[in-house]
Design an enzyme around this catalytic site. Structure first.
Site, PDB file in Angstrom:
ATOM      1  N   HIS A 160       0.862  -1.187   0.000  1.00  0.00           N
ATOM      2  CA  HIS A 160       0.000   0.000   0.000  1.00  0.00           C
ATOM      3  C   HIS A 160       0.892   1.230   0.000  1.00  0.00           C
ATOM      4  O   HIS A 160       2.007   1.209   0.515  1.00  0.00           O
ATOM      5  CB  HIS A 160      -0.880  -0.049   1.252  1.00  0.00           C
ATOM      6  CG  HIS A 160      -1.944   0.993   1.317  1.00  0.00           C
ATOM      7  ND1 HIS A 160      -1.675   2.305   1.668  1.00  0.00           N
ATOM      8  CD2 HIS A 160      -3.284   0.918   1.118  1.00  0.00           C
ATOM      9  CE1 HIS A 160      -2.811   2.986   1.668  1.00  0.00           C
ATOM     10  NE2 HIS A 160      -3.794   2.180   1.339  1.00  0.00           N
TER      11      HIS A 160
ATOM     12  N   GLN B 140      -4.690  -5.084   6.968  1.00  0.00           N
ATOM     13  CA  GLN B 140      -5.623  -6.049   6.393  1.00  0.00           C
ATOM     14  C   GLN B 140      -5.624  -7.394   7.101  1.00  0.00           C
ATOM     15  O   GLN B 140      -6.492  -8.234   6.834  1.00  0.00           O
ATOM     16  CB  GLN B 140      -5.300  -6.257   4.903  1.00  0.00           C
ATOM     17  CG  GLN B 140      -5.469  -5.024   4.040  1.00  0.00           C
ATOM     18  CD  GLN B 140      -6.921  -4.567   3.944  1.00  0.00           C
ATOM     19  OE1 GLN B 140      -7.850  -5.341   4.137  1.00  0.00           O
ATOM     20  NE2 GLN B 140      -7.124  -3.292   3.635  1.00  0.00           N
TER      21      GLN B 140
ATOM     22  N   CYS C 164      -4.675   2.336  -3.830  1.00  0.00           N
ATOM     23  CA  CYS C 164      -3.457   2.859  -3.195  1.00  0.00           C
ATOM     24  C   CYS C 164      -2.301   1.877  -3.349  1.00  0.00           C
ATOM     25  O   CYS C 164      -1.508   1.670  -2.421  1.00  0.00           O
ATOM     26  CB  CYS C 164      -3.697   3.179  -1.721  1.00  0.00           C
ATOM     27  SG  CYS C 164      -4.806   4.575  -1.450  1.00  0.00           S
TER      28      CYS C 164
END
Length: 406
Positions: free
Chosen positions: A121, A201, A361
């Site tokens: 990310h 995540q 992203c």
């Protein structure tokens, strides 16, 4: 897990969007919030809203107890050794920037290496770019295998005695791949490097044990795990945090302030300048209670089952391409031939189905995948196989619509 009972605790799911029942498949961007979390926030603001630490009045004491009680819940949740290792931040991005600015900029120099991957990310790319630019260190990318997974053999070749920091996401927000953090941390430590982990995540979906992983830093956000927005956590090993300088200065984080110099509070408060995110921390504590009652192992099994079901159902659609390995957690990222992902998301939204579209992203990963954008359906503890069936119907409808248009 009784999905019906779980869904009943998320009032936002009980609505229609564009005349259709809402199918929310965007939890990787932000999860929905259960009643318990909403009520915890409401209770704080209605009954004991106050600043923390400095006041001696009743409301201040209650607010401090709620705020610091949430820190202890986080400590247990990730199995940190002490509350000194748990720092509240605005989210994963702030936490990773704290490591980059507070640790890396002070300890790296020309000739040193920072190792990350193409799947990161932007929050785990740009801070290291800036550190490399300021210190003269080299930013290296660990090559991925064809399916987007990490090879430990390649990691051993890439991480060298010149490597000082390895910073890798635990779970990819695009590929759904679960990275071998424990093994990567061992390789990093064998070469004298520290291991920093983007856990945004993973933390909502599986049990995280920072001592078992043996990572040096671990960052995550509350809003992806049923908590409020604007609150996150940086875990760091105590000896590293003690030797780091704060990156923000002002009230709350000081011990003594003289005219020309100041001293800092002990851990963890030296990294929490200004009025902290009190309501957010209390809400995060309520979210942790909620998730632990359901059980992280149960949530992980449910999310993986949904991901496999979606992978199989969507994989049968002609012209649809899924990115990442078959073994995954919580999401499926895809494209459809001759249909832009934004168009896919728009048509699905017309049927009340919420998915994410764009580069997520992760522009370096998009280039590695040789696409400009993808669509992503992500799942959480409140989603069902019936909702995935609706997604599949929506995708087929989208394909038919654009084949007729063009």
């Amino acid at each position: 897990m009784n999905i019906k009972d779980i869904r009943s605790q998320f009032p936002i799911l009980d609505q229609q969007v564009n005349g259709r029942p809402l199918v929310y498949l965007d939890s990787a961007a932000t999860s929905q919030k259960p009643i318990r979390v909403i009520e915890a926030l409401e209770k704080y603001y209605k009954e004991y809203n106050s600043n923390v630490h400095r006041g001696v009045h009743t409301l201040g004491t209650r607010a401090t107890d709620g705020y610091e009680g949430a820190r202890e819940k986080v400590r247990k949740f990730i199995n940190a050794k002490s509350i000194e290792e748990v720092i509240f931040t605005r989210g994963t991005t702030t936490a990773l920037n704290t490591v980059a600015q507070g640790y890396a900029r002070e300890n790296l120099s020309e000739g040193d290496e920072i190792v990350i991957t193409h799947m990161e990310h932007h929050a785990n790319v740009i801070p290291w770019q800036q550190v490399a630019r300021k210190t003269g260190a080299t930013l290296k990318y660990l090559d991925l295998q064809a399916d987007g997974t990490i090879s430990l053999e390649v990691a051993r070749r890439t991480i060298t005695p010149n490597t000082k920091i390895v910073s890798i996401m635990h779970v990819s927000n695009v590929l759904g791949v679960i990275n071998p953090i424990k093994e990567l941390a061992q390789i990093a430590h064998e070469n004298g490097a520290i291991m920093c982990v983007d856990g945004a995540q993973s933390t909502p979906h599986m049990k995280v044990d920072v001592q078992d992983l043996d990572c040096d830093f671990f960052a995550f956000s509350g809003h992806k795990m049923c908590g409020p927005t604007g609150i996150g956590v940086l875990y760091g090993k105590k000896h590293l945090l003690e030797n780091m300088e704060p990156v923000e200065f002002g009230g709350e984080m000081i011990d003594f302030v003289q005219l020309h110099e100041s001293t800092w509070k002990e851990l963890p408060w030296k990294f929490e300048a200004g009025t902290p995110i009190i309501g957010g921390a209390i809400g995060l504590g309520a979210a942790i209670d909620f998730l632990e009652e359901i059980g992280l192992d149960n949530i992980n099994a449910h999310d993986q089952k949904l991901a496999q079901y979606a992978y199989e159902c969507m994989g049968a659609i002609e012209g649809l391409h899924i990115y990442g390995p078959k073994e995954r957690t919580g999401l499926v990222t895809f494209t459809i031939d001759d249909v832009h992902p934004h168009d896919v998301a728009t048509v699905l939204d017309a049927d009340g189905i919420a998915v994410r579209a764009g580069h997520h992203c992760a522009q370096p990963l998009m280039r590695w995948l040789k696409v400009s954008a993808t669509a992503r359906a992500s799942f959480y503890l409140y989603n069902t196989e019936e909702e995935i069936d609706e997604l599949v119907k929506g995708i087929i409808k989208t394909k038919e619509y654009f084949s007729n248009v063009f």
